[in-house]
Each structure stands twice: as C-alpha cells, then as structure tokens.
Design a protein around this motif. Structure first.
Motif, PDB file in Angstrom:
ATOM      1  N   LYS A 157      39.126   8.971  79.754  1.00 55.06           N
ATOM      2  CA  LYS A 157      39.244  10.315  79.179  1.00 55.06           C
ATOM      3  C   LYS A 157      38.640  10.326  77.786  1.00 55.06           C
ATOM      4  CE  LYS A 157      43.877   9.451  77.304  1.00 55.06           C
ATOM      5  NZ  LYS A 157      45.276   9.923  77.254  1.00 55.06           N
ATOM      6  N   LEU A 158      38.328  11.536  77.320  1.00 55.10           N
ATOM      7  CA  LEU A 158      37.856  11.771  75.960  1.00 55.10           C
ATOM      8  C   LEU A 158      38.933  12.566  75.242  1.00 55.10           C
ATOM      9  CD1 LEU A 158      35.691  11.804  73.715  1.00 55.10           C
ATOM     10  CD2 LEU A 158      34.758  13.872  74.794  1.00 55.10           C
ATOM     11  N   ASP A 159      39.503  11.975  74.191  1.00 54.30           N
ATOM     12  CA  ASP A 159      40.573  12.618  73.435  1.00 54.30           C
ATOM     13  C   ASP A 159      40.145  12.670  71.971  1.00 54.30           C
ATOM     14  OD1 ASP A 159      44.134  11.905  72.888  1.00 54.30           O
ATOM     15  OD2 ASP A 159      42.903  13.676  72.475  1.00 54.30           O
ATOM     16  N   GLY A 160      39.601  13.830  71.551  1.00 52.75           N
ATOM     17  CA  GLY A 160      39.075  13.920  70.188  1.00 52.75           C
ATOM     18  C   GLY A 160      37.850  13.041  70.053  1.00 52.75           C
ATOM     19  N   ASN A 161      37.927  12.045  69.160  1.00 54.81           N
ATOM     20  CA  ASN A 161      36.808  11.117  69.019  1.00 54.81           C
ATOM     21  C   ASN A 161      37.159   9.747  69.591  1.00 54.81           C
ATOM     22  OD1 ASN A 161      38.659  10.294  67.137  1.00 54.81           O
ATOM     23  ND2 ASN A 161      37.142   9.845  65.542  1.00 54.81           N
ATOM     24  N   ARG A 162      38.099   9.720  70.506  1.00 60.99           N
ATOM     25  CA  ARG A 162      38.541   8.468  71.138  1.00 60.99           C
ATOM     26  C   ARG A 162      38.228   8.518  72.636  1.00 60.99           C
ATOM     27  NH1 ARG A 162      42.717   4.625  69.835  1.00 60.99           N
ATOM     28  NH2 ARG A 162      43.629   3.638  71.679  1.00 60.99           N
ATOM     29  N   VAL A 163      37.476   7.525  73.113  1.00 57.35           N
ATOM     30  CA  VAL A 163      37.098   7.451  74.527  1.00 57.35           C
ATOM     31  C   VAL A 163      37.800   6.243  75.155  1.00 57.35           C
ATOM     32  CG1 VAL A 163      35.215   7.062  76.151  1.00 57.35           C
ATOM     33  CG2 VAL A 163      34.849   8.503  74.146  1.00 57.35           C
ATOM     34  N   THR A 164      38.382   6.445  76.329  1.00 52.24           N
ATOM     35  CA  THR A 164      39.019   5.344  77.053  1.00 52.24           C
ATOM     36  C   THR A 164      38.220   5.047  78.307  1.00 52.24           C
ATOM     37  OG1 THR A 164      41.216   6.007  76.266  1.00 52.24           O
ATOM     38  CG2 THR A 164      41.129   4.519  78.160  1.00 52.24           C
ATOM     39  N   LEU A 165      37.844   3.760  78.471  1.00 54.22           N
ATOM     40  CA  LEU A 165      37.169   3.282  79.667  1.00 54.22           C
ATOM     41  C   LEU A 165      38.033   2.217  80.320  1.00 54.22           C
ATOM     42  CD1 LEU A 165      33.497   2.876  78.346  1.00 54.22           C
ATOM     43  CD2 LEU A 165      34.538   4.874  79.429  1.00 54.22           C
ATOM     44  N   PHE A 166      38.000   2.169  81.645  1.00 53.97           N
ATOM     45  CA  PHE A 166      38.848   1.229  82.371  1.00 53.97           C
ATOM     46  C   PHE A 166      38.024   0.134  83.043  1.00 53.97           C
ATOM     47  CE2 PHE A 166      42.769   3.101  81.550  1.00 53.97           C
ATOM     48  CZ  PHE A 166      42.677   4.479  81.679  1.00 53.97           C
ATOM     49  N   ALA A 167      38.543  -1.100  82.938  1.00 54.60           N
ATOM     50  CA  ALA A 167      37.928  -2.258  83.584  1.00 54.60           C
ATOM     51  C   ALA A 167      38.819  -2.718  84.739  1.00 54.60           C
ATOM     52  CB  ALA A 167      37.755  -3.394  82.569  1.00 54.60           C
ATOM     53  N   PRO A 168      38.232  -3.377  85.747  1.00 54.15           N
ATOM     54  CA  PRO A 168      39.040  -3.799  86.898  1.00 54.15           C
ATOM     55  C   PRO A 168      39.969  -4.972  86.621  1.00 54.15           C
ATOM     56  CG  PRO A 168      36.754  -4.486  87.161  1.00 54.15           C
ATOM     57  CD  PRO A 168      36.797  -3.601  85.955  1.00 54.15           C
ATOM     58  N   ASN A 169      39.692  -5.767  85.575  1.00 49.23           N
ATOM     59  CA  ASN A 169      40.560  -6.907  85.265  1.00 49.23           C
ATOM     60  C   ASN A 169      40.419  -7.270  83.795  1.00 49.23           C
ATOM     61  OD1 ASN A 169      38.265  -8.820  84.996  1.00 49.23           O
ATOM     62  ND2 ASN A 169      38.092  -8.541  87.215  1.00 49.23           N
ATOM     63  N   ASP A 170      41.294  -8.159  83.348  1.00 51.01           N
ATOM     64  CA  ASP A 170      41.346  -8.514  81.923  1.00 51.01           C
ATOM     65  C   ASP A 170      40.072  -9.205  81.465  1.00 51.01           C
ATOM     66  OD1 ASP A 170      42.845  -8.903  79.363  1.00 51.01           O
ATOM     67  OD2 ASP A 170      42.617 -11.011  79.893  1.00 51.01           O
TER      68      ASP A 170
END
Length: 460
Positions: free
Chosen positions: A37-50
């Motif tokens: 998601k894009l929240d203001g100037n913060r973007v979250t990206l998801f990876a499949p594992n650590d």
C-alpha cells in the motif's frame, strides 16, 4: 492512476531500466516483491520470506525509492515486510479463530519475550556428552573462569564448531559474545552470519563503501560468524573473508566460526580458506542424549514459569530427539496453550504438541519436478520448456542450470538426468561442465544457482 497496482507496474518498468539492475537480479529479486500500500510518503512492499526481504532491501532498496520518486514526483520511504506479517491481516486483541489463531498469538507471545526470558548465556546452556567439548572450548575462548590464562590462547584460534541445525551452535556463539561484553565492554565484538557478511559486502561494493566495510571487520577484537558455509561458492565473498581472516589472525584477534558440517566437507570452499579454518581447534555438536534433552525441557519450562509434570517432560524428551529448537518449541507451545486455552500440561497435550512439532519438521521430498519449477521461476521460463526441444538462449541457460542443480542436490547420475530431460548422456555431461565453467566467471549466475540450491536443501 487508477490503482496502486497500476502505479507499481510503472515502478517495475523504471526499476528494470536502472543501470544497477541485471536481468537475473530483476527476475530473481525485484519481481518477487508484491505491492502492499501507499500511505502518504510511505510505501509497503511484501516479500515471500525473510531472506528475500532482507536481501532485496539491502541491495535494491535505493532502486525502489528512486523509481517511486520518478513515478510519483516526490520522495518516499519504501518499507519491506514479509507477506504474512501484514498488520492489516491480524485480528483485534481477544478475537480468536480456533486453534490456528491461538497458535499465532502464542507464537507472538513467545517471540516477544524469549530473549528476556531465555538469554543465550553459558549459564542457560545445557551441557551434555553431545556438546561438552564445544562448550569447554567456548568457555576458554570467552575467558570465563580465567581458563584462557592457563592455556595458550593461539590454540583456540580459530575455533570452529560444526553440527546439524538446532543443536545449540548459535547459543554458544552468543554466549561468548555476552560473556566477553560483560567482562570487557571496551572490546569490539562482531557477531554476524555468513549470509549477512555476503550481503553487507555486496552492499558496500554497490555503494562504493568497501573501505568502511574493511574497517568494520578487520579492526574487531572478536569475530563470531554463524553459518560460515554460506560463503562457499561465492568467489568475491571468499576473497574478502580470506583477507579479513588473515588480518585478524595475524593480529592475534579471536575468530569463532560455526557451520553445519566440518570445514573439509564444505563444497565449493577454496582450499586456502579450508586450511585456515583448521589452524586452531574444531568441535562437533551431536544430537543430545535423553538426559540432556530432559534437562533442556525442564530448564525451558522453569524459565517460562510452566509447571510441567515429570511424566510429561519425559514423553517430550523421548519423542523429540534430534533438535534442541524443537524441544524448546514444544515447551513454548505448551506454555501458550496453558495461557490461551486454560489447559494444564498433560500427556494428552504433550502428544498433540509432539505430533504437530514432528509433522511441521518433516521435510518434503525434493523431486526433479520441484527443481525444474524452482529453476524456471529463477530464470523466468516455464518448467515444461526446460524439458522441451526449444533452444533459445534463456531456455538453454535454464536447462543447463537445472542439470547442474539436479546433479548437485540429488546426486542423480547423468544417464538418469538425460532420461528425465529427454536428452542423451553426452549432452547432459557437456551442459553440466558448461554451466560449472560459466558460474566461475558470472557472479550473477553463480549467486542465482547457489540460492536455488540453498533453498532446496532446506527441504532435504
């Protein structure tokens, strides 16, 4: 733009054109990220594992930020997270959904408190016949009880501890670190892993900060490296570690290393490094005997303030034999069940926890089809194409990589690989030699294949 997904597709196109990003790097790492998601100037990206989360953040984090800035017109902070850690997916406190939700909250509770409740010190390490030599060497290296003042310090340098996963090697390394920090807070101690050392080096090279990297590792008093076998097959990392080792060793600084196997059995590790790993002393750790396992269960229960009957502790110790982490994990789960389901520890509870623990740890068979699929994903081709007669460059490269991985992971004879891939024996042999030679000169190719093999071996 209509959606964050559409925006993200444009970001990927910008990333693909970045001079730092190779085709393999883009397909292996960047494409594996999922838009959050894009929240203001913060973007979250998801990876499949650590592993992919940390590696992509360290190597390509700046690439993503530059791409988002180009598309959005303003700077953003790109945050990488593991997919299942999406905070929006978690339920509100007190809201349960059966045993799976209880298990999740139990794991959260244990992870939140395990460092404070169960410090990795010598006092909390359960010593037995399976680990007593490694324990004694670590005591000597740490200077606890003034042992090193009675012996030649050089005989313990380097100290190399090896054994299967989950037998306490990391505990011993951290115990050394904690003991030295307690008694000598002025000393510079570095604890890292072979994987982190590799990733830090790659980041330093891409950011032109190798001088800072050298200063960090070559000026420490204690270097503790977990899972050193990870550097095998990585020519650039081995070169760097060779010089780091020499600098520290010649200055009389202490080096302690752990691995899942002895130095001489680590494949694709340069001989000059193997020789240095055997300059000091080596100790292996074996699966604990029953008495040691029982002591571990009781000690863990004590630290968690869990009243566990003797017969229950004995059943857990008898059934879970090969892995200390599994033993501790079983006690953790019993503690969680007592907290969230109002049960008291019993034989019935123990049997359920044991069954769950052993099923969770049962490895899946690594089949040739699985290898073809993993190689296909890494090289962006279909697994069926690897078996086909198609000969374009990308498919041919993936086919050779698959032959190499099948041979390395399963030890399958060339004639059997030939039957699986509908080729003749000589073609398979030549392809294996071709990819082996190519890996010596192509770091991206070597790292990609090494990652595939490492991931597959987690399931052996």
């Amino acid at each position: 733009m209509d959606s964050f997904k559409e925006l993200y597709d444009n970001v990927l196109r910008v990333c693909r054109q970045h001079p730092k990003v190779s085709e393999i790097g883009f397909n292996r790492w960047i494409k594996a990220m999922e838009p959050g998601k894009l929240d203001g100037n913060r973007v979250t990206l998801f990876a499949p594992n650590d592993f992919m989360c940390r590696t992509t953040r360290e190597i390509y984090g700046d690439v993503f930020e530059a791409a988002f800035e180009e598309i959005l017109g303003f700077r953003t902070e790109v945050v990488f997270a593991i997919k299942e850690e999406d905070p929006q997916a978690k339920k509100a406190p007190g809201e349960f959904d059966g045993i799976e939700d209880i298990k999740q909250r139990m794991d959260d509770m244990i992870n939140r408190h395990k460092r404070s409740d169960y410090d990795l010190t010598f006092e909390n390490f359960i010593k037995g016949k399976s680990n007593e030599l490694a324990y004694a060497y670590c005591i000597a290296v740490s200077g606890k009880n003034n042992v090193t003042s009675q012996m030649k310090k050089s005989m313990f340098n380097p100290l190399f501890i090896y054994g299967d996963s989950g037998l306490g090697k990391t505990h011993l390394l951290k115990a050394i670190e904690n003991e030295v920090r307690k008694n000598h807070p002025d000393l510079n101690i570095i604890y890292t892993t072979g994987e982190n050392f590799t990733n830090e080096l790659l980041k330093a090279i891409t950011q032109q900060k190798t001088a800072e990297f050298h200063d960090k590792y070559r000026r420490c008093d204690f270097l503790l490296v977990d899972d050193i076998q990870f550097i095998a097959g990585k020519e650039m990392t081995q070169e760097e570690f060779f010089h780091t080792f020499n600098e520290l060793y010649n200055a009389g600084r202490q080096i302690v290393l752990t691995s899942d196997i002895s130095p001489n059995r680590i494949r694709q590790l340069e001989d000059r490094i193997k020789t240095r790993f055997t300059l000091g002393v080596q100790a292996d750790v074996q699966p604990p005997d029953f008495e040691t396992r029982l002591a571990i269960v009781k000690r863990k229960a004590e630290l968690l303030d869990l009243n566990i009957p003797d017969n229950v502790a004995r059943v857990v110790s008898e059934r879970i034999k090969k892995n200390i982490r599994q033993l501790e994990g079983a006690v953790n789960k019993m503690k969680g069940l007592t907290m969230f389901s109002n049960e008291t520890p019993s034989l019935s509870m123990a049997q359920r926890v044991i069954k769950e623990t052993l099923i969770d740890s049962t490895p899946n068979e690594v089949t040739i089809d699985r290898i073809l699929n993993d190689v296909g994903v890494a090289f962006s081709v279909a697994a069926d194409d690897i078996k086909s007669s198609k000969r374009n460059a990308q498919i041919s490269q993936a086919r050779k990589a698959a032959i190499y991985v099948i041979r390395e992971v399963k030890g399958t004879p060339f004639n059997e690989i030939a039957r699986e891939l509908n080729r003749n024996h000589s073609t398979i042999s030549i392809s294996y030699s071709d990819i082996h030679e190519a890996m010596e000169h192509n770091a991206d190719l070597r790292d990609t294949i090494t990652d595939i093999i490492k991931n597959l071996r987690m399931f052996e």
